[in-house]
Design a protein around this motif. Structure first.
Motif, short mmCIF file in Angstrom:
data_model
loop_
_atom_site.label_atom_id
_atom_site.label_comp_id
_atom_site.label_asym_id
_atom_site.label_seq_id
_atom_site.Cartn_x
_atom_site.Cartn_y
_atom_site.Cartn_z
N ALA A 1 41.84 43.52 57.76
CA ALA A 1 40.51 43.01 57.39
C ALA A 1 40.47 42.62 55.91
O ALA A 1 39.83 41.63 55.54
N VAL A 2 41.15 43.38 55.07
CA VAL A 2 41.20 43.08 53.64
C VAL A 2 41.90 41.74 53.41
O VAL A 2 41.42 40.88 52.66
N HIS A 3 43.06 41.55 54.05
CA HIS A 3 43.80 40.29 53.92
C HIS A 3 42.96 39.10 54.41
O HIS A 3 42.92 38.04 53.78
N LYS A 4 42.31 39.31 55.54
CA LYS A 4 41.49 38.24 56.12
C LYS A 4 40.32 37.90 55.20
O LYS A 4 39.96 36.72 55.03
N ALA A 5 39.72 38.92 54.59
CA ALA A 5 38.54 38.72 53.75
C ALA A 5 38.84 37.85 52.55
O ALA A 5 38.11 36.88 52.28
N VAL A 6 39.89 38.17 51.79
CA VAL A 6 40.15 37.41 50.56
C VAL A 6 40.53 35.97 50.86
O VAL A 6 40.27 35.06 50.06
N LYS A 7 41.11 35.73 52.03
CA LYS A 7 41.45 34.37 52.41
C LYS A 7 40.19 33.57 52.75
O LYS A 7 40.14 32.34 52.55
N ASN B 1 53.95 45.30 46.46
CA ASN B 1 54.34 43.91 46.70
C ASN B 1 53.70 43.34 47.97
O ASN B 1 54.32 42.56 48.70
N ASP B 2 52.46 43.73 48.22
CA ASP B 2 51.70 43.17 49.34
C ASP B 2 51.38 41.71 49.05
O ASP B 2 51.03 41.36 47.93
N CYS B 3 51.46 40.88 50.06
CA CYS B 3 51.21 39.44 49.90
C CYS B 3 49.82 39.07 50.40
O CYS B 3 49.39 39.53 51.47
N PHE B 4 49.12 38.23 49.64
CA PHE B 4 47.78 37.78 49.98
C PHE B 4 47.71 36.27 49.81
O PHE B 4 48.48 35.67 49.06
N THR B 5 46.74 35.66 50.49
CA THR B 5 46.47 34.23 50.34
C THR B 5 45.01 34.03 49.99
O THR B 5 44.13 34.62 50.63
N ILE B 6 44.75 33.24 48.95
CA ILE B 6 43.38 32.88 48.61
C ILE B 6 43.22 31.37 48.78
O ILE B 6 44.14 30.60 48.52
N THR B 7 42.04 30.96 49.23
CA THR B 7 41.81 29.55 49.57
C THR B 7 41.22 28.81 48.38
O THR B 7 40.05 28.46 48.35
#
Length: 434
Positions: free
Chosen positions: A289-295, A251-257
């Motif tokens: 870094a993974v979270h930052k990358a996909v955003k 249930n990790d949360c990610f943000t995509i732009t």
């Protein structure tokens, strides 16, 4: 060719654009001959091979972004391009230089001269150039998108990838790949290699069975990503928060732009692929870094806002159109909508247009013809719209007139304009904007 000559790049592009998309033999056979004469640069690189019908380019972009953000010098090979041919070949997100392109082109052209004029096709040149530049630039890892299909595709000359990825599979190019989704799945899963892990979208049972059978026959670990693995938390219309819950993410949360709902699935596939690379020891990853990358990733031409309340999306088959429709409502927030549409003649345009009209998401339709060998007459497109809707249909002969008319209408009604149906259309519109 004199590489120092400032016109070398332009001459290279002019020659490549004169080539046919299809010549004798399969893409894989031609690429094997080409790459062997180039010293097999692909064998000296770590390659991730990506196939699929919809979303494979986006998956490549997300995965390349993740690798780059974690410190890896990353090569990215995709198609088609929208404006500049060098969009197909990038290192750490940047197009290769014209000088690099021209120098590698000269080596590929020498091989064609040796094999005989007409022995290489349009796509073969880009693949050869990409591998030569990636090797010369000493990239750490390459993400390579198939052109057409998989088993016989030129990119399948790569015999030792570190990972195979298969995005969503649907009916496309039926005259070449087969007239059922099962036949197409066999072609796409032809990229699977012995003992190479494969990550794939697990949705249609018949497709899943074929991929898993091919993986089993090749002694491969197979990792399926399903619709149940990810959940949208909030769609703001310009970005999406979602959670991912599978064998690697809890249930990790990610943000995509982006406001494109379909990119949640593509990003989830890339995230899972990244963890498989980590598990198999190919790369090391840092969570932040993974979270930052996909955003940070923004893949051009996929529900991209190019002007005030104007979006372009490269949906070019029925499944792509269905995915686009799901993204419209959060962006428009009840405002009037205009669809600028064009399509090439080898697509199931009747089904695409019916889905658009049945969705009742659009208030006006502007039709444009696409020029070239695959053109479909604009009147044929507009007649199909009129078969399925009573709403206004405005027919324009060329893309420039259609875009200007649609943009003016958007201003008059203070609405939202969506342009879709073909990546060729998207590229033309972006060139007009530029």
């Amino acid at each position: 060719m004199n590489i120092i000559d400032g016109k070398s790049y332009e001459k290279a592009i002019e020659y490549i654009n004169s080539l046919s998309q299809f010549v004798a033999g399969t893409g894989c056979e031609r690429a094997e001959k080409l790459l062997e004469r180039l010293g097999n640069p692909q064998d000296k690189l770590k390659v991730i091979h990506v196939a699929g019908s919809n979303g494979k380019g986006s998956v490549c972009a997300y995965l390349a972004g993740i690798l780059q953000e974690n410190g890896y010098k990353t090569g990215l090979f995709t198609s088609p391009h929208l404006i500049d041919e060098r969009e197909r070949i990038r290192i750490n997100g940047m197009m290769i230089t014209k000088e690099e392109f021209a120098e590698a082109y000269a080596r590929v052209k020498a091989v064609e001269d040796e094999l005989g004029k007409g022995s290489l096709a349009y796509f073969d040149y880009f693949l050869g150039i990409a591998f030569l530049v990636f090797l010369k630039q000493n990239v750490d890892i390459c993400v390579i998108e198939t052109g057409l299909g998989g088993r016989l595709d030129a990119t399948n000359a790569v015999k030792n990838p570190v990972l195979d990825i298969i995005a969503t599979i649907s009916l496309e190019h039926t005259a070449i790949l087969g007239d059922t989704i099962e036949k197409i799945a066999e072609e796409k899963s032809g990229i699977i290699k012995n003992n190479v892990p494969v990550v794939f979208i697990k949705d249609k049972k018949s497709v899943t069975d074929i991929i898993e059978k091919n993986a089993e026959d090749n002694n491969c670990e197979a990792y399926g990503v399903t619709q149940k693995d990810f959940q949208i938390i909030k769609n703001y219309g310009y970005c999406i928060d979602f959670s991912l819950n599978n064998m690697y993410y809890k249930n990790d949360c990610f943000t995509i732009t982006t406001g494109a709902v379909y990119q949640v699935q593509n990003c989830s596939l890339a995230l899972t692929a990244a963890e498989v690379l980590k598990k198999t020891g190919v790369v090391k990853l840092e969570s932040n870094a993974v979270h930052k990358a996909v955003k940070k990733v923004q893949w051009h031409g996929r529900m991209e806002q190019i002007a005030d309340n104007i979006y372009v999306d490269g949906a070019h088959n029925p499944e792509g159109i269905e995915a686009l429709i799901c993204s419209v409502s959060p962006i428009t927030c009840g405002r009037k909508t205009i669809l600028l549409f064009s399509v090439v003649n080898d697509k199931d345009y009747d089904r695409m247009i019916k889905s658009i009209c049945d969705s009742n998401m659009f208030d006006y339709f502007v039709i444009a013809g696409i020029q070239g060998k695959r053109c479909l007459d604009d009147s044929c497109i507009s007649d199909t719209f009129k078969k399925y809707t009573d709403k206004p249909v405005i027919d324009k002969i060329n893309i420039k007139d259609a875009y200007e008319s649609a943009a003016a209408l958007r201003r008059d009604i203070d609405g939202v304009l969506f342009c879709t149906g073909s990546l060729y259309l998207v590229g033309e519109i972006m060139s007009i904007i530029k």
